[in-house]
Write an enzyme that holds these catalytic residues in place. Structure first.
Site, PDB file in Angstrom:
ATOM      1  N   CYS A   1     -27.509 -23.678  26.941  1.00 54.02           N
ATOM      2  CA  CYS A   1     -27.773 -22.364  27.514  1.00 54.02           C
ATOM      3  C   CYS A   1     -26.479 -21.739  28.011  1.00 54.02           C
ATOM      4  O   CYS A   1     -25.479 -22.417  28.214  1.00 54.02           O
ATOM      5  CB  CYS A   1     -28.761 -22.481  28.669  1.00 54.02           C
ATOM      6  SG  CYS A   1     -30.316 -23.270  28.218  1.00 54.02           S
TER       7      CYS A   1
ATOM      8  N   ARG B   1     -24.883 -19.721  22.481  1.00 52.45           N
ATOM      9  CA  ARG B   1     -25.411 -20.871  23.205  1.00 52.45           C
ATOM     10  C   ARG B   1     -26.934 -20.911  23.212  1.00 52.45           C
ATOM     11  O   ARG B   1     -27.510 -21.911  23.633  1.00 52.45           O
ATOM     12  CB  ARG B   1     -24.906 -20.857  24.655  1.00 52.45           C
ATOM     13  CG  ARG B   1     -23.438 -21.190  24.804  1.00 52.45           C
ATOM     14  CD  ARG B   1     -22.993 -21.010  26.247  1.00 52.45           C
ATOM     15  NE  ARG B   1     -21.673 -21.580  26.443  1.00 52.45           N
ATOM     16  CZ  ARG B   1     -21.427 -22.780  26.958  1.00 52.45           C
ATOM     17  NH1 ARG B   1     -22.438 -23.546  27.311  1.00 52.45           N
ATOM     18  NH2 ARG B   1     -20.203 -23.219  27.112  1.00 52.45           N
TER      19      ARG B   1
ATOM     20  N   TRP C   1     -31.501 -21.596  25.094  1.00 49.15           N
ATOM     21  CA  TRP C   1     -31.944 -22.381  23.957  1.00 49.15           C
ATOM     22  C   TRP C   1     -32.958 -23.358  24.524  1.00 49.15           C
ATOM     23  O   TRP C   1     -32.625 -24.240  25.310  1.00 49.15           O
ATOM     24  CB  TRP C   1     -30.781 -23.133  23.311  1.00 49.15           C
ATOM     25  CG  TRP C   1     -31.188 -23.861  22.066  1.00 49.15           C
ATOM     26  CD1 TRP C   1     -31.759 -25.094  21.992  1.00 49.15           C
ATOM     27  CD2 TRP C   1     -31.080 -23.401  20.726  1.00 49.15           C
ATOM     28  NE1 TRP C   1     -31.997 -25.434  20.685  1.00 49.15           N
ATOM     29  CE2 TRP C   1     -31.592 -24.410  19.885  1.00 49.15           C
ATOM     30  CE3 TRP C   1     -30.585 -22.226  20.142  1.00 49.15           C
ATOM     31  CZ2 TRP C   1     -31.627 -24.288  18.498  1.00 49.15           C
ATOM     32  CZ3 TRP C   1     -30.618 -22.106  18.778  1.00 49.15           C
ATOM     33  CH2 TRP C   1     -31.132 -23.123  17.966  1.00 49.15           C
TER      34      TRP C   1
ATOM     35  N   ASN D   1     -27.971 -24.353  33.308  1.00 48.81           N
ATOM     36  CA  ASN D   1     -27.670 -24.948  32.009  1.00 48.81           C
ATOM     37  C   ASN D   1     -27.576 -26.444  32.205  1.00 48.81           C
ATOM     38  O   ASN D   1     -26.849 -26.908  33.082  1.00 48.81           O
ATOM     39  CB  ASN D   1     -26.343 -24.406  31.459  1.00 48.81           C
ATOM     40  CG  ASN D   1     -25.904 -25.114  30.196  1.00 48.81           C
ATOM     41  OD1 ASN D   1     -26.725 -25.560  29.409  1.00 48.81           O
ATOM     42  ND2 ASN D   1     -24.597 -25.232  30.008  1.00 48.81           N
ATOM     43  N   GLY D   2     -28.320 -27.225  31.410  1.00 47.56           N
ATOM     44  CA  GLY D   2     -28.234 -28.671  31.516  1.00 47.56           C
ATOM     45  C   GLY D   2     -29.566 -29.312  31.810  1.00 47.56           C
ATOM     46  O   GLY D   2     -30.623 -28.808  31.426  1.00 47.56           O
TER      47      GLY D   2
ATOM     48  N   GLU E   1     -16.876 -45.488  13.251  1.00 48.72           N
ATOM     49  CA  GLU E   1     -16.571 -44.189  13.843  1.00 48.72           C
ATOM     50  C   GLU E   1     -15.278 -44.249  14.654  1.00 48.72           C
ATOM     51  O   GLU E   1     -14.447 -43.340  14.583  1.00 48.72           O
ATOM     52  CB  GLU E   1     -17.733 -43.738  14.743  1.00 48.72           C
ATOM     53  CG  GLU E   1     -17.434 -42.606  15.716  1.00 48.72           C
ATOM     54  CD  GLU E   1     -17.199 -41.256  15.073  1.00 48.72           C
ATOM     55  OE1 GLU E   1     -16.877 -40.294  15.795  1.00 48.72           O
ATOM     56  OE2 GLU E   1     -17.326 -41.141  13.823  1.00 48.72           O
TER      57      GLU E   1
ATOM     58  N   LYS F   1     -12.072 -41.931  13.735  1.00 52.54           N
ATOM     59  CA  LYS F   1     -11.468 -40.991  14.671  1.00 52.54           C
ATOM     60  C   LYS F   1      -9.980 -41.267  14.842  1.00 52.54           C
ATOM     61  O   LYS F   1      -9.159 -40.355  14.897  1.00 52.54           O
ATOM     62  CB  LYS F   1     -12.166 -41.067  16.036  1.00 52.54           C
ATOM     63  CG  LYS F   1     -13.484 -40.353  16.105  1.00 52.54           C
ATOM     64  CD  LYS F   1     -13.297 -38.837  15.984  1.00 52.54           C
ATOM     65  CE  LYS F   1     -14.629 -38.162  15.780  1.00 52.54           C
ATOM     66  NZ  LYS F   1     -15.226 -38.455  14.440  1.00 52.54           N
TER      67      LYS F   1
ATOM     68  N   GLU G   1      -8.152 -40.095  11.767  1.00 48.31           N
ATOM     69  CA  GLU G   1      -8.173 -38.633  11.613  1.00 48.31           C
ATOM     70  C   GLU G   1      -7.112 -37.937  12.451  1.00 48.31           C
ATOM     71  O   GLU G   1      -6.450 -37.010  11.966  1.00 48.31           O
ATOM     72  CB  GLU G   1      -9.550 -38.088  12.030  1.00 48.31           C
ATOM     73  CG  GLU G   1     -10.650 -38.272  11.020  1.00 48.31           C
ATOM     74  CD  GLU G   1     -11.950 -37.659  11.514  1.00 48.31           C
ATOM     75  OE1 GLU G   1     -12.524 -36.835  10.779  1.00 48.31           O
ATOM     76  OE2 GLU G   1     -12.386 -37.997  12.635  1.00 48.31           O
TER      77      GLU G   1
ATOM     78  N   HIS H   1     -14.766 -63.649   6.763  1.00 51.24           N
ATOM     79  CA  HIS H   1     -14.878 -63.538   5.312  1.00 51.24           C
ATOM     80  C   HIS H   1     -13.738 -62.705   4.707  1.00 51.24           C
ATOM     81  O   HIS H   1     -13.916 -62.132   3.635  1.00 51.24           O
ATOM     82  CB  HIS H   1     -16.226 -62.939   4.935  1.00 51.24           C
ATOM     83  CG  HIS H   1     -17.388 -63.792   5.347  1.00 51.24           C
ATOM     84  ND1 HIS H   1     -17.638 -65.033   4.790  1.00 51.24           N
ATOM     85  CD2 HIS H   1     -18.351 -63.579   6.274  1.00 51.24           C
ATOM     86  CE1 HIS H   1     -18.702 -65.558   5.352  1.00 51.24           C
ATOM     87  NE2 HIS H   1     -19.166 -64.702   6.252  1.00 51.24           N
TER      88      HIS H   1
ATOM     89  N   LYS I   1     -12.939 -28.339   9.101  1.00 53.02           N
ATOM     90  CA  LYS I   1     -14.170 -28.585   9.836  1.00 53.02           C
ATOM     91  C   LYS I   1     -15.373 -28.709   8.903  1.00 53.02           C
ATOM     92  O   LYS I   1     -16.200 -29.596   9.052  1.00 53.02           O
ATOM     93  CB  LYS I   1     -14.404 -27.455  10.851  1.00 53.02           C
ATOM     94  CG  LYS I   1     -15.537 -27.726  11.820  1.00 53.02           C
ATOM     95  CD  LYS I   1     -15.192 -28.881  12.741  1.00 53.02           C
ATOM     96  CE  LYS I   1     -16.293 -29.177  13.723  1.00 53.02           C
ATOM     97  NZ  LYS I   1     -16.025 -30.398  14.509  1.00 53.02           N
TER      98      LYS I   1
END
Length: 607
Positions: free
Chosen positions: A2, A27, A74, A98-99, A479, A483, A486, A502, A602
Site C-alpha cells: 500500500c 503500490r 492493494w 501499510n504493512g 540462490e 546472487k 551476479e 561425491h 531485469k
C-alpha cells in the site's frame, strides 16, 4: 504493498494528497481514500477501485482542510471494498497503514471485551480502536500514539490525524519505509520520496522503529524508546528514479530492507489471521484432481519453484516436476493428461517463460502464473494468476520479489494440502501461524546486518565459494551462489550437502569459504556431518543456523550466525534473506555495480 501520504499545510490538503497518491498508485489500486480535518473534525472520502474513482468522489463531495492523510491500497486483508478502504477512523482519530499488525487478533479480542465495535476485518482497524481507547482514557495524542505503538507487533508504516488538532500529524515505521518531507510552513509524509517529489525536495527518512510528530513548524523524531533523535534532512533529485533509494546506497539495499513489508503484504493476500486458513484465489485447476504438476521459471524464480516443489510434495503429496523454462521448451517432455503447471516470474515478460507457457498449454496443461505484474503478458495469457506484492524492484538481482514468490509457493502448498486432504485443520492452522510470523522474523534477520557484513569481508577475499544446504535449503544454497555470482563476480557454486563426498569435496582447501545453511531439524545432524568432512580437509565453514545449532556448529565452524528458530516452511525464506544480504555486502566491498551488474538485465525478453 500500500501507499500512504500525509500533509500539514497551508493550502487545501485534498488536491495535494490526491496528486501524491497518483505517484504511489503502483503500490496498489484496489481502493483509495483521503481524510482531512474540517473545522477540527475528521472527514473521509473513500472509493473502491482505481484512484480515478476517488477523484470523482472528491469532485462531487469536495474536502476542505489543510491537514490530511491519504492511502492507495492493494488488498491484503479484507475485500477491496469501500468499507475496507483506508483511512480507517473513529470520531477521535483517523489512520492510514501499510504493512501487517501481527498481533491484531489478540488486541481485537481485548478491545471488544471493553466494548469496542469493529466495522471491518482489517488489522488496521485494530490499531485505530486501540488508539481511540487510549484517547478516551484522557491521554493526549502524542502519549496515546506512543503507547499504541508499544502494543503492536509486525512490519508497518502508519500516519494519523486527530480530531481537535488541525495542525498535527503523527507517523511511525517498523519494517516498512516512510519519508518525512520539509516545506515552508508545511510538512509532508509519504511511503517514498517519489510521492513527495512534487511537494518538496527536502526529505528525512525514519529509521527502523522511529515515530514522528509533524506540525507546520517542522517535525520531532523519536526512536522506539521515545528518546528524541535527529534525522538527517537531505535534498533529493526530482525524478522518481533518483529519489527512490532513500537513505540507502543502492536500490538493492533498499529492496533488501523491504523484505518484511513485502512478505507481510503478500502473505496477507492469502492467509486469514483470524481463522488461520489459507484463502487462495480461484484456481484454473482442482489441486485434488490433478495427477501431476509442472513448475517452471528462470533464474531466482526457478529456485523459488524448486523450494515450492519440496513443499508441495511434502504437504500435498502431489508429484511435481521442476524445470528451467529454457530447457522445458526444448526438452518437450510428455505431459500427463489432466495435469497442471505453475510458471513463476517477477516481470511476467521473460521470453523463455512465455515459450514454456505456450508449450504447456499446447500439451493440455492448465497454467497458473505467479507474477508480480498483473497486467503482464504471462498473467494475461495464463489460465489464472496468483500475485506477489513486491512492488517495483529496480535492482537487477532479485531480492524481495524472490521471497514474495517463496511466500506464495508456501501458501499454495498449504492450500493444495488441504484440498487433497493431506493436511488437517490443525495442520493448516499451525502452518499458517508460522507464515504469519515470517515478516517479523525477516526483520530480525536484517538486524544481523553487521555480523553478515563481517562475514562478507572474509568472503570478498575468495576466488571460489561453496554454498551447501539440504532439503528445501538446497535451492537456497543455489540462490546464495547465484546472487554472489551476479553482483560480486566471484565464482560460487551451490550443492546439496550430501553430494559433497561425491565430487565437490575435491575443491575444498583453506582458501575456499563454505557457506552452510544449517537450521536445526531432521536434517541437521546429517548436514553437520557433511560440514565436518569439509572442515577436516581445511574447509573454512561459515554457517547460518538457529539458537540450537550454534553450539554444535561452533566446534568446527570459523563463523556462525544465528537466525530465528523457525519451522521447515519458514527457514528457506529467512535463509534466502541472509544469503542475499551476504552477496550484497561482498559486492559493495568488491566495488562492483550492485544495482546494474554487467551483462544482466531485469527482464530478459529475448531468447
Amino acid at each position: 504493498m500500500c501507499g500512504i501520504v500525509g500533509v500539514v499545510g497551508k493550502a487545501d490538503a485534498a488536491p495535494l494528497l490526491l496528486e501524491a497518491l497518483r505517484r504511489l498508485e503502483y503500490r496498489g489500486y484496489d481502493s483509495a481514500g483521503i481524510a482531512t480535518l474540517v473545522d477540527g473534525h475528521v472527514e473521509r472520502r473513500r472509493a473502491e477501485g482505481k484512484l480515478g474513482n476517488l477523484a470523482a468522489v472528491l469532485e462531487r463531495e469536495p474536502l476542505s482542510g489543510t491537514t490530511g492523510i491519504g492511502h492507495t491500497r492493494w488488498a491484503t486483508h479484507g475485500a477491496p471494498t469501500e468499507r475496507n478502504a483506508h483511512p480507517h477512523g473513529t470520531r477521535r482519530v483517523s489512520v492510514v497503514h501499510n504493512g501487517i499488525i501481527e498481533n491484531h487478533a489478540e488486541l481485537r479480542a481485548e478491545l471488544e471485551a471493553k466494548g469496542a465495535v469493529f466495522e471491518t476485518e482489517t488489522d488496521t482497524e485494530t490499531f485505530v480502536r486501540l488508539l481511540d481507547d487510549l484517547l478516551a482514557q484522557g491521554l493526549a495524542p502524542q502519549a496515546a500514539f506512543s503507547a499504541a505503538l508499544k502494543r503492536v507487533h509486525g512490519a508497518f508504516a502508519l500516519a494519523a490525524v486527530f480530531t481537535g488538532h488541525p495542525k498535527l500529524l503523527m507517523a511511525a515505521r517498523q519494517g516498512a519505509p516512510l519519508a518525512v518531507g520539509f516545506g515552508e510552513g508545511e510538512m509532508f509524509v509519504g511511503s517514498d520520496a517519489l510521492a513527495l517529489a512534487p511537494l518538496t525536495r527536502r526529505i528525512a527518512y525514519l529509521d527502523e522503529g522511529d515515530w514522528a510528530v509533524l506540525d507546520t513548524d517542522g517535525a520531532a523524531f523519536f526512536d522506539a524508546r521515545d528518546r528524541s533523535v535527529e534525522r538527517q534532512v537531505v535534498v533529493t533529485a526530482v525524478s522518481g528514479a533518483a529519489v527512490g533509494k532513500g537513505n540507502y546506497r543502492h536500490f538493492m539495499e533498499k529492496e533488501l530492507h523491504e523484505h518484511p513489508a513485502v512478505l507481510g503484504d503478500t502473505l496477507r493476500q492469502y492467509l486469514d489471521p483470524k481463522t488461520l486458513e489459507v484463502r487462495l484465489p480461484r484456481l484454473p485447476f482442482d489441486p485434488a484432481r490433478i495427477p501431476r504438476l509442472t513448475i517452471s521459471a528462470c533464474g531466482s524464480a526457478f529456485l523459488a519453484g524448486a523450494v515450492g516443489r519440496y513443499w508441495i510434495e511434502q504437504l500435498a503429496r502431489l508429484p511435481v516436476d521442476a524445470d528451467v523454462a529454457s530447457e522445458l521448451r526444448y526438452r518437450n517432455p510428455p505431459l500427463v493428461e489432466g495435469g497442471a503447471a505453475i510458471l513463476i516470474s517477477q516481470s511476467g515478460e521473460t521470453a523463455d517463460n512465455m515459450a514454456a507457457l505456450k508449450l504447456l498449454r499446447q500439451g493440455g496443461q492448465k497454467v497458473l502464473s505467479v507474477v508480480n505484474v498483473p497486467e503482464s503478458s504471462m498473467a494475461r495469457e495464463s489460465d489464472g494468476a496468483v500475485l506477489t506484492v513486491a512492488g517495483p524492484e529496480i535492482g537487477v538481482a532479485s531480492t524481495k520479489a524472490f521471497t514474495a514468490q517463496l511466500a506464495v509457493m508456501a501458501c499454495l502448498a498449504i492450500g493444495f494440502g488441504r484440498s487433497r486432504r493431506e493436511l488437517s485443520t490443525i495442520d493448516e492452522g499451525r502452518l499458517t501461524q508460522a507464515l504469519l510470523e515470517v515478516p517479523g522474523n525477516a526483520a530480525l534477520v536484517l538486524e544481523k546486518d553487521a555480523q553478515i557484513r563481517e562475514l562478507a569481508a572474509e568472503v570478498a577475499k575468495a576466488r571460489d565459494v561453496l554454498f551447501l544446504g539440504r532439503g528445501s535449503l538446497y535451492p537456497i544454497a543455489l540462490e546464495g551462489a547465484l546472487k554472489l555470482k551476479e553482483i560480486s563476480y566471484i565464482h560460487a557454486e551451490g550443492y546439496a550437502a550430501g553430494e559433497m563426498k561425491h565430487g565437490p569435496i575435491a575443491l575444498i582447501d583453506n582458501l575456499v569459504p563454505v557457506i552452510a545453511l544449517c537450521p536445526t531439524g531432521p536434517l541437521f545432524e546429517k548436514t553437520a556431518s557433511n560440514l565436518q568432512e569439509a572442515a577436516a580437509r581445511g574447509g573454512r565453514i561459515m554457517a547460518f543456523t538457529d539458537a540450537d545449532g550454534v553450539g554444535p556448529l561452533s566446534r568446527f565452524a570459523e563463523r556462525v550466525i544465528e537466525l530465528p528458530k523457525v519451522g521447515d516452511l519458514s527457514a528457506p525464506i529467512l535463509h534466502a534473506i541472509a544469503v542475499q544480504l551476504l552477496a550484497y555486502h561482498v559486492a559493495v566491498l568488491k566495488g562492483t555495480d550492485v544495482d546494474q551488474p554487467r551483462n544482466l538485465a531485469k527482464s530478459v525478453t529475448v531468447e
